[in-house]
Scaffold this motif. Structure first.
Motif, PDB file in Angstrom:
ATOM      1  N   PRO A 223       0.826  -1.199   0.000  1.00 32.26           N
ATOM      2  CA  PRO A 223       0.000   0.000   0.000  1.00 32.26           C
ATOM      3  C   PRO A 223       0.859   1.246   0.000  1.00 32.26           C
ATOM      4  O   PRO A 223       1.938   1.270   0.587  1.00 32.26           O
ATOM      5  CB  PRO A 223      -0.797  -0.125   1.300  1.00 32.26           C
ATOM      6  CG  PRO A 223       0.051  -0.982   2.175  1.00 32.26           C
ATOM      7  CD  PRO A 223       0.737  -1.941   1.270  1.00 32.26           C
ATOM      8  N   LYS A 224       0.381   2.297  -0.659  1.00 30.41           N
ATOM      9  CA  LYS A 224       1.129   3.549  -0.733  1.00 30.41           C
ATOM     10  C   LYS A 224       0.439   4.578   0.135  1.00 30.41           C
ATOM     11  O   LYS A 224      -0.653   5.051  -0.181  1.00 30.41           O
ATOM     12  CB  LYS A 224       1.223   4.032  -2.181  1.00 30.41           C
ATOM     13  CG  LYS A 224       2.332   5.041  -2.407  1.00 30.41           C
ATOM     14  CD  LYS A 224       2.655   5.115  -3.887  1.00 30.41           C
ATOM     15  CE  LYS A 224       3.878   5.969  -4.116  1.00 30.41           C
ATOM     16  NZ  LYS A 224       4.302   5.987  -5.515  1.00 30.41           N
ATOM     17  N   PHE A 225       1.060   4.942   1.250  1.00 27.44           N
ATOM     18  CA  PHE A 225       0.447   5.796   2.251  1.00 27.44           C
ATOM     19  C   PHE A 225       0.909   7.241   2.119  1.00 27.44           C
ATOM     20  O   PHE A 225       1.443   7.825   3.039  1.00 27.44           O
ATOM     21  CB  PHE A 225       0.780   5.297   3.656  1.00 27.44           C
ATOM     22  CG  PHE A 225       0.278   3.912   3.921  1.00 27.44           C
ATOM     23  CD1 PHE A 225      -0.946   3.484   3.438  1.00 27.44           C
ATOM     24  CD2 PHE A 225       1.040   3.018   4.659  1.00 27.44           C
ATOM     25  CE1 PHE A 225      -1.406   2.202   3.691  1.00 27.44           C
ATOM     26  CE2 PHE A 225       0.590   1.740   4.932  1.00 27.44           C
ATOM     27  CZ  PHE A 225      -0.642   1.336   4.447  1.00 27.44           C
TER      28      PHE A 225
ATOM     29  N   LEU B 167      -0.622   5.715  12.171  1.00 27.79           N
ATOM     30  CA  LEU B 167       0.591   4.974  12.499  1.00 27.79           C
ATOM     31  C   LEU B 167       0.281   3.757  13.359  1.00 27.79           C
ATOM     32  O   LEU B 167       0.877   2.688  13.192  1.00 27.79           O
ATOM     33  CB  LEU B 167       1.581   5.888  13.233  1.00 27.79           C
ATOM     34  CG  LEU B 167       2.307   6.939  12.385  1.00 27.79           C
ATOM     35  CD1 LEU B 167       3.065   7.898  13.295  1.00 27.79           C
ATOM     36  CD2 LEU B 167       3.264   6.269  11.406  1.00 27.79           C
ATOM     37  N   TRP B 168      -0.647   3.925  14.297  1.00 28.58           N
ATOM     38  CA  TRP B 168      -1.020   2.826  15.176  1.00 28.58           C
ATOM     39  C   TRP B 168      -1.668   1.686  14.385  1.00 28.58           C
ATOM     40  O   TRP B 168      -1.393   0.505  14.638  1.00 28.58           O
ATOM     41  CB  TRP B 168      -1.964   3.328  16.261  1.00 28.58           C
ATOM     42  CG  TRP B 168      -2.325   2.300  17.298  1.00 28.58           C
ATOM     43  CD1 TRP B 168      -3.550   1.757  17.529  1.00 28.58           C
ATOM     44  CD2 TRP B 168      -1.436   1.690  18.253  1.00 28.58           C
ATOM     45  NE1 TRP B 168      -3.486   0.846  18.554  1.00 28.58           N
ATOM     46  CE2 TRP B 168      -2.200   0.790  19.019  1.00 28.58           C
ATOM     47  CE3 TRP B 168      -0.072   1.822  18.520  1.00 28.58           C
ATOM     48  CZ2 TRP B 168      -1.650   0.019  20.043  1.00 28.58           C
ATOM     49  CZ3 TRP B 168       0.482   1.045  19.538  1.00 28.58           C
ATOM     50  CH2 TRP B 168      -0.307   0.173  20.281  1.00 28.58           C
TER      51      TRP B 168
ATOM     52  N   ALA C 245       3.454  -4.693  11.583  1.00 30.34           N
ATOM     53  CA  ALA C 245       4.815  -4.318  11.961  1.00 30.34           C
ATOM     54  C   ALA C 245       5.175  -4.833  13.349  1.00 30.34           C
ATOM     55  O   ALA C 245       6.318  -5.240  13.606  1.00 30.34           O
ATOM     56  CB  ALA C 245       4.974  -2.800  11.901  1.00 30.34           C
ATOM     57  N   ALA C 246       4.214  -4.841  14.248  1.00 28.23           N
ATOM     58  CA  ALA C 246       4.471  -5.298  15.610  1.00 28.23           C
ATOM     59  C   ALA C 246       4.946  -6.749  15.633  1.00 28.23           C
ATOM     60  O   ALA C 246       5.891  -7.105  16.345  1.00 28.23           O
ATOM     61  CB  ALA C 246       3.206  -5.147  16.456  1.00 28.23           C
TER      62      ALA C 246
ATOM     63  N   ALA D 157       8.029  13.673   9.235  1.00 25.35           N
ATOM     64  CA  ALA D 157       8.457  12.498   9.990  1.00 25.35           C
ATOM     65  C   ALA D 157       7.391  11.407  10.010  1.00 25.35           C
ATOM     66  O   ALA D 157       7.710  10.211   9.973  1.00 25.35           O
ATOM     67  CB  ALA D 157       8.832  12.893  11.412  1.00 25.35           C
ATOM     68  N   ALA D 158       6.110  11.810  10.056  1.00 27.87           N
ATOM     69  CA  ALA D 158       5.031  10.823  10.075  1.00 27.87           C
ATOM     70  C   ALA D 158       4.980  10.047   8.764  1.00 27.87           C
ATOM     71  O   ALA D 158       4.817   8.820   8.757  1.00 27.87           O
ATOM     72  CB  ALA D 158       3.696  11.507  10.338  1.00 27.87           C
ATOM     73  N   ASP D 159       5.117  10.753   7.630  1.00 28.88           N
ATOM     74  CA  ASP D 159       5.139  10.075   6.334  1.00 28.88           C
ATOM     75  C   ASP D 159       6.339   9.132   6.242  1.00 28.88           C
ATOM     76  O   ASP D 159       6.232   8.021   5.726  1.00 28.88           O
ATOM     77  CB  ASP D 159       5.212  11.094   5.200  1.00 28.88           C
ATOM     78  CG  ASP D 159       3.861  11.708   4.877  1.00 28.88           C
ATOM     79  OD1 ASP D 159       2.835  11.139   5.312  1.00 28.88           O
ATOM     80  OD2 ASP D 159       3.829  12.757   4.215  1.00 28.88           O
ATOM     81  N   ALA D 160       7.482   9.585   6.736  1.00 30.04           N
ATOM     82  CA  ALA D 160       8.685   8.755   6.689  1.00 30.04           C
ATOM     83  C   ALA D 160       8.513   7.496   7.525  1.00 30.04           C
ATOM     84  O   ALA D 160       8.900   6.395   7.113  1.00 30.04           O
ATOM     85  CB  ALA D 160       9.890   9.565   7.170  1.00 30.04           C
TER      86      ALA D 160
END
Length: 282
Positions: free
Chosen positions: A129-131, A141-142, A158-159, A197-200
């Motif tokens: 997916p492209k976010f 993010l969560w 990811a967890a 930073a959030a996108d990264a």
């Protein structure tokens, strides 16, 4: 293969269990069928290949099982099962078997299989997916951390991947700086690309970045054996991953980056051999 050599492989299989379990919970029966097809095809391919060349059977070393599992976790749950089988057979026969078997392959079998399936069948293997773009159209993010979004079977949560990575670090199967240097490089590249930073962080958490950091870039067979070589490998792979994903024709670029750096591994080992710190293998 002796018992000490088999331990890292079985530890890797154990570390993949959280991601596999998360994939089954998130995607259900279709994911189970993909997992079974990839694993059984890999095991059968290794058995028949060894039989044909009159080589001692090596199924007990666990490498074919891990290869099939890794391929499955990097596919979407709706991948046609025959394509799953083709990918596993390609990895076992063309990438591993024809080069002499476990420990002699020059590129990572899973990465090679995913690139092969993508080139041969395109979107059938699925894409990450492209976010990017509007914050209203993307998960938080969560949600990405927990896997509450679309994606590949084993890449989504990811967890679960980080749990597996922590297990491998604690078991001393991989060196902590290997996944960290790769993930940090991808993050910094996207911070430069987006200024956000959030996108990264979303890019680090999505797609195959974490899975590659833990299970592909830490592969001791196809990556440099020197500490400096490993770090250069990880940084270069991170830059390639971010650049190709950002500017290339398709987003999921981590496997191309891994294969490219696999081919450069002999050069990296040669350039860094005088700076070797104990010959540490991850």
């Amino acid at each position: 293969m002796n018992d000490s050599a088999q331990k890292p492989i079985w530890n890797t299989a154990a570390a993949l269990l959280p991601a596999g379990t998360a994939g089954l919970i998130l995607f259900g029966v279709p994911a189970l069928l993909v997992l079974l097809t990839c694993i059984l095809s890999a095991l059968l391919a290794e058995f028949l290949f060894n039989l044909c060349i009159h080589k001692k059977q090596t199924l007990s070393d666990g490498s074919a099982l891990v290869t099939g599992l890794l391929i499955a976790l990097n596919l979407s749950a709706d991948t046609p099962l025959w394509q799953c089988a083709v990918g596993s057979v390609f990895a076992i026969v063309a990438v591993k078997g024809l080069f002499g078997g476990l420990g002699k392959n020059i590129v990572n079998p899973c990465a090679a299989a995913i690139v092969f399936l993508t080139l041969a069948f395109g979107a059938s293997t699925g894409t990450a997916p492209k976010f990017m773009g509007s914050t209203d159209s993307r998960p938080s993010l969560w949600e990405v951390f927990l896997g509450a979004h679309s994606g590949m079977i084993g890449q989504t949560c990811a967890a679960a991947l980080l749990i597996g990575g922590l297990y491998l670090v604690l078991r001393r199967v991989i060196r902590w700086y290997v996944p960290v240097s790769f993930l940090l490089t991808v993050f910094l590249c996207y911070l430069v690309f987006t200024g956000n930073a959030a996108d990264a962080l979303l890019q680090v958490l999505s797609g195959g970045v974490i899975l590659a950091a833990v299970f592909l870039i830490s592969d001791p067979v196809t990556t440099p054996g020197t500490r400096l070589g490993k770090i250069i490998f990880c940084v270069a792979a991170g830059v390639l991953t971010a650049a190709v994903r950002q500017f290339g024709p398709y987003q999921e670029s981590v496997f191309t980056a891994v294969l490219t750096m696999n081919l450069l591994t002999p050069l990296l080992e040669h350039w860094t051999k005088d700076k070797k710190s104990g010959g540490d293998h991850a």
